[in-house]
Design a protein around this motif. Structure first.
Motif, PDB file in Angstrom:
ATOM      1  N   LEU A  36      64.551  96.169  94.502  1.00 32.92           N
ATOM      2  CA  LEU A  36      64.992  96.676  95.800  1.00 32.92           C
ATOM      3  C   LEU A  36      63.874  97.445  96.491  1.00 32.92           C
ATOM      4  O   LEU A  36      63.666  97.300  97.700  1.00 32.92           O
ATOM      5  N   GLN A  37      63.114  98.235  95.736  1.00 30.10           N
ATOM      6  CA  GLN A  37      61.993  98.959  96.324  1.00 30.10           C
ATOM      7  C   GLN A  37      60.934  98.000  96.859  1.00 30.10           C
ATOM      8  O   GLN A  37      60.382  98.218  97.948  1.00 30.10           O
ATOM      9  N   GLU A  38      60.644  96.957  96.113  1.00 33.35           N
ATOM     10  CA  GLU A  38      59.678  95.952  96.577  1.00 33.35           C
ATOM     11  C   GLU A  38      60.184  95.254  97.834  1.00 33.35           C
ATOM     12  O   GLU A  38      59.431  95.043  98.786  1.00 33.35           O
ATOM     13  N   LEU A  39      61.460  94.922  97.848  1.00 36.51           N
ATOM     14  CA  LEU A  39      62.045  94.267  99.016  1.00 36.51           C
ATOM     15  C   LEU A  39      61.966  95.174 100.239  1.00 36.51           C
ATOM     16  O   LEU A  39      61.558  94.746 101.315  1.00 36.51           O
ATOM     17  N   MET A  40      62.311  96.442 100.072  1.00 37.31           N
ATOM     18  CA  MET A  40      62.323  97.373 101.198  1.00 37.31           C
ATOM     19  C   MET A  40      60.922  97.664 101.725  1.00 37.31           C
ATOM     20  O   MET A  40      60.771  98.092 102.866  1.00 37.31           O
ATOM     21  N   SER A  41      59.889  97.435 100.927  1.00 38.14           N
ATOM     22  CA  SER A  41      58.528  97.705 101.385  1.00 38.14           C
ATOM     23  C   SER A  41      57.889  96.501 102.097  1.00 38.14           C
ATOM     24  O   SER A  41      56.837  96.650 102.709  1.00 38.14           O
ATOM     25  N   ARG A  93      62.822  95.449 114.128  1.00 37.37           N
ATOM     26  CA  ARG A  93      63.902  95.954 113.266  1.00 37.37           C
ATOM     27  C   ARG A  93      65.015  94.923 113.116  1.00 37.37           C
ATOM     28  O   ARG A  93      65.596  94.782 112.039  1.00 37.37           O
ATOM     29  N   SER A  94      65.300  94.193 114.166  1.00 37.69           N
ATOM     30  CA  SER A  94      66.303  93.143 114.085  1.00 37.69           C
ATOM     31  C   SER A  94      65.849  92.032 113.129  1.00 37.69           C
ATOM     32  O   SER A  94      66.625  91.538 112.309  1.00 37.69           O
ATOM     33  N   ALA A  95      64.574  91.658 113.223  1.00 39.45           N
ATOM     34  CA  ALA A  95      64.023  90.652 112.312  1.00 39.45           C
ATOM     35  C   ALA A  95      64.027  91.155 110.871  1.00 39.45           C
ATOM     36  O   ALA A  95      64.310  90.391 109.939  1.00 39.45           O
ATOM     37  N   ALA A  96      63.745  92.439 110.680  1.00 42.02           N
ATOM     38  CA  ALA A  96      63.760  93.021 109.334  1.00 42.02           C
ATOM     39  C   ALA A  96      65.169  93.000 108.756  1.00 42.02           C
ATOM     40  O   ALA A  96      65.365  92.669 107.584  1.00 42.02           O
ATOM     41  N   ALA A  97      66.155  93.349 109.573  1.00 40.04           N
ATOM     42  CA  ALA A  97      67.540  93.329 109.109  1.00 40.04           C
ATOM     43  C   ALA A  97      67.967  91.916 108.730  1.00 40.04           C
ATOM     44  O   ALA A  97      68.636  91.708 107.716  1.00 40.04           O
ATOM     45  N   ALA A  98      67.562  90.937 109.538  1.00 41.23           N
ATOM     46  CA  ALA A  98      67.910  89.540 109.238  1.00 41.23           C
ATOM     47  C   ALA A  98      67.241  89.080 107.944  1.00 41.23           C
ATOM     48  O   ALA A  98      67.877  88.412 107.121  1.00 41.23           O
ATOM     49  N   PHE A 100      66.250  90.993 105.458  1.00 39.88           N
ATOM     50  CA  PHE A 100      66.889  91.716 104.356  1.00 39.88           C
ATOM     51  C   PHE A 100      68.201  91.035 103.986  1.00 39.88           C
ATOM     52  O   PHE A 100      68.463  90.791 102.805  1.00 39.88           O
ATOM     53  N   GLN A 101      69.029  90.727 104.981  1.00 34.67           N
ATOM     54  CA  GLN A 101      70.310  90.059 104.728  1.00 34.67           C
ATOM     55  C   GLN A 101      70.096  88.708 104.058  1.00 34.67           C
ATOM     56  O   GLN A 101      70.814  88.350 103.129  1.00 34.67           O
ATOM     57  N   GLU A 106      74.969  87.961 100.000  1.00 28.37           N
ATOM     58  CA  GLU A 106      76.255  88.650  99.941  1.00 28.37           C
ATOM     59  C   GLU A 106      76.319  89.516  98.690  1.00 28.37           C
ATOM     60  O   GLU A 106      77.264  89.463  97.937  1.00 28.37           O
ATOM     61  N   PHE A 107      75.324  90.332  98.485  1.00 21.62           N
ATOM     62  CA  PHE A 107      75.200  91.120  97.263  1.00 21.62           C
ATOM     63  C   PHE A 107      76.452  91.914  96.918  1.00 21.62           C
ATOM     64  O   PHE A 107      76.977  91.778  95.828  1.00 21.62           O
ATOM     65  N   PRO A 108      76.982  92.742  97.823  1.00 18.77           N
ATOM     66  CA  PRO A 108      78.149  93.531  97.422  1.00 18.77           C
ATOM     67  C   PRO A 108      79.339  92.674  97.012  1.00 18.77           C
ATOM     68  O   PRO A 108      80.012  92.978  96.041  1.00 18.77           O
TER      69      PRO A 108
END
Length: 125
Positions: A36-41, A93-98, A100-101, A106-108
């Motif tokens: 998750l840390q790698e993904l968020m960076s 930020r919109s591209a980053a959110a897309a 990330f998703q 559907e992780f949760p």
């Protein structure tokens, strides 16, 4: 996130009698946190509609850098330049959110009804 992992480990150690079970869960939690840390960076970039300003943000939403072209400085006034910066940052930020998703999916939903004991018994952790 760290509180969740700590609570997860405490619960697993309390309820699982196997010595290997908690260690396997701990390793899975550490791998999850690292991933998750790698993904968020990871970063993505986007520009405003006219291409005057480029913004780069991490998948966590942090603004990493902006670039304002010389043409923007020449052609735009302060208000228009500010609007171009806001547009580029919002697009990034919109591209980053897309992204990330797309990366997480559907992780949760995948783990809401999972019984960790059953996973250990089946050798999936």
């Amino acid at each position: 996130m760290q509180d969740f992992i700590a609570q997860f480990l405490e619960t697993s150690e309390r309820y699982y009698r196997s010595d290997a079970g908690p260690e396997r869960l701990r390793a899975a939690a550490v791998d999850f946190r690292t991933g998750l840390q790698e993904l968020m960076s990871r970063t993505v970039s986007a520009t405003d509609a006219q291409g005057y300003v480029s913004a780069t943000v991490s998948l966590g939403g942090k603004l990493e850098r902006t670039y304002i072209s010389p043409q923007a400085q020449r052609d735009l006034g302060a208000t228009d330049l500010a609007a171009a910066c806001q547009e580029a940052i919002a697009a990034a930020r919109s591209a980053a959110a897309a992204e990330f998703q797309e990366s997480v999916g559907e992780f949760p939903a995948r783990f809401t009804d999972v019984d960790p004991v059953a996973l250990i018994r089946r050798g999936r952790l």
